[in-house]
Design a protein around this motif. Structure first.
Motif, mmCIF file in Angstrom:
data_model
loop_
_atom_site.group_PDB
_atom_site.id
_atom_site.type_symbol
_atom_site.label_atom_id
_atom_site.label_comp_id
_atom_site.label_asym_id
_atom_site.label_seq_id
_atom_site.Cartn_x
_atom_site.Cartn_y
_atom_site.Cartn_z
ATOM 1 N N LYS A 43 0.818 -1.219 0.000
ATOM 2 C CA LYS A 43 0.000 0.000 0.000
ATOM 3 C C LYS A 43 0.853 1.270 0.000
ATOM 4 C CE LYS A 43 -4.106 -2.002 0.431
ATOM 5 N NZ LYS A 43 -3.815 -3.396 0.717
ATOM 6 N N ASP B 123 2.811 4.182 -1.397
ATOM 7 C CA ASP B 123 2.825 4.866 -2.700
ATOM 8 C C ASP B 123 4.149 5.572 -2.976
ATOM 9 O OD1 ASP B 123 0.096 4.223 -3.321
ATOM 10 O OD2 ASP B 123 -0.525 5.751 -1.887
ATOM 11 N N ILE C 135 1.049 6.825 2.024
ATOM 12 C CA ILE C 135 0.007 5.853 1.729
ATOM 13 C C ILE C 135 -1.278 6.635 1.518
ATOM 14 C CG2 ILE C 135 -1.336 3.894 2.563
ATOM 15 C CD1 ILE C 135 1.032 2.960 4.151
#
Length: 237
Positions: free
Chosen positions: A198, A200, A209
């Protein structure tokens, strides 16, 4: 979803069980009856996968009713009388709950019914190892591992942030970390765990995230970069 029916001649007992059913996300209350004869139409139209059945009732007691059913649904007996336990289990009831019934005992019986229902229906949905339950205030919440974004530790509590919402429960971050799937989560800070897939991005001392920023402490930074970035870094140098 398991469609369940409550059969009890006592209004307070019916109300208590109904409130328990509404708290559990895999149960659907499809009927409430004062006596077993009211159940027959629900069975005929397939609205009863599970019965919470009292024993001592007027007109016909629960044991007598079970004996006349050719193909009964799953049955959990609810009664104030332990003397019927043996006869109940001889009729293949799933569980036997003695009144007054605590929610913890009710939930254990409901979970047993869920597992048995899955075997009967061949439900290919997510298996038990894909999720866990935590207690949030008075409710038990189901959390799927795949839905978790990150977890924040706060003294004796943790806050779990997921795609479905956030949940606070009385656990230590360390004890929760030990129960999570190995390799799927990484500690970025003494107070934060993050779901690796998750994440990013990483910039400076923070993980990104979604719209959330999670601090990375100096002691964990090298491990975070190695686990999250290094093996998937495309470098044009």
């Amino acid at each position: 979803m398991i469609n369940c029916v409550i059969i009890d001649d006592e209004p307070l007992a019916r109300e208590g069980l109904a409130s328990y059913v509404r708290t559990v996300d895999f149960l659907n209350l499809s009927g409430v009856c004062e006596n077993p004869l009211e159940l027959l139409p629900l069975i005929d139209r397939g609205a009863a996968d599970l019965i919470f059945l009292d024993i001592q009732m007027p007109k016909m007691n629960g044991i007598e009713f079970l004996k006349i059913l050719q193909k009964p649904p799953m049955v959990i007996v609810t009664t104030a009388y332990p003397s019927f336990a043996l006869e109940g289990f001889q009729l293949n009831v799933l569980d036997y709950l003695l009144k007054p019934i605590t929610f913890e005992r009710f939930f254990k019986a409901a979970a047993k019914a869920k597992d048995y229902h899955k075997l009967l229906t061949g439900n290919p949905a997510k298996q038990a190892e894909d999720y866990f339950f935590i207690k949030c205030a008075s409710k038990y919440e189901k959390i799927f591992f795949d839905d978790i974004l990150y977890i924040e530790g706060m003294q004796n509590y943790v806050m779990i942030y997921s795609t479905k919402g956030k949940y606070m429960t009385m656990l230590s971050l360390k004890s929760l970390e030990e129960k999570l799937p190995e390799g799927n989560f990484i500690r970025a800070h003494k107070s934060f765990l993050a779901a690796i897939v998750k994440i990013d991005g990483i910039e400076g001392g923070e993980l990104f995230i979604g719209n959330s920023r999670i601090p990375i402490s100096r002691s964990y930074r090298e491990k975070v970069i190695e686990r999250v970035v290094s093996k998937r870094l495309w470098d044009n140098r």
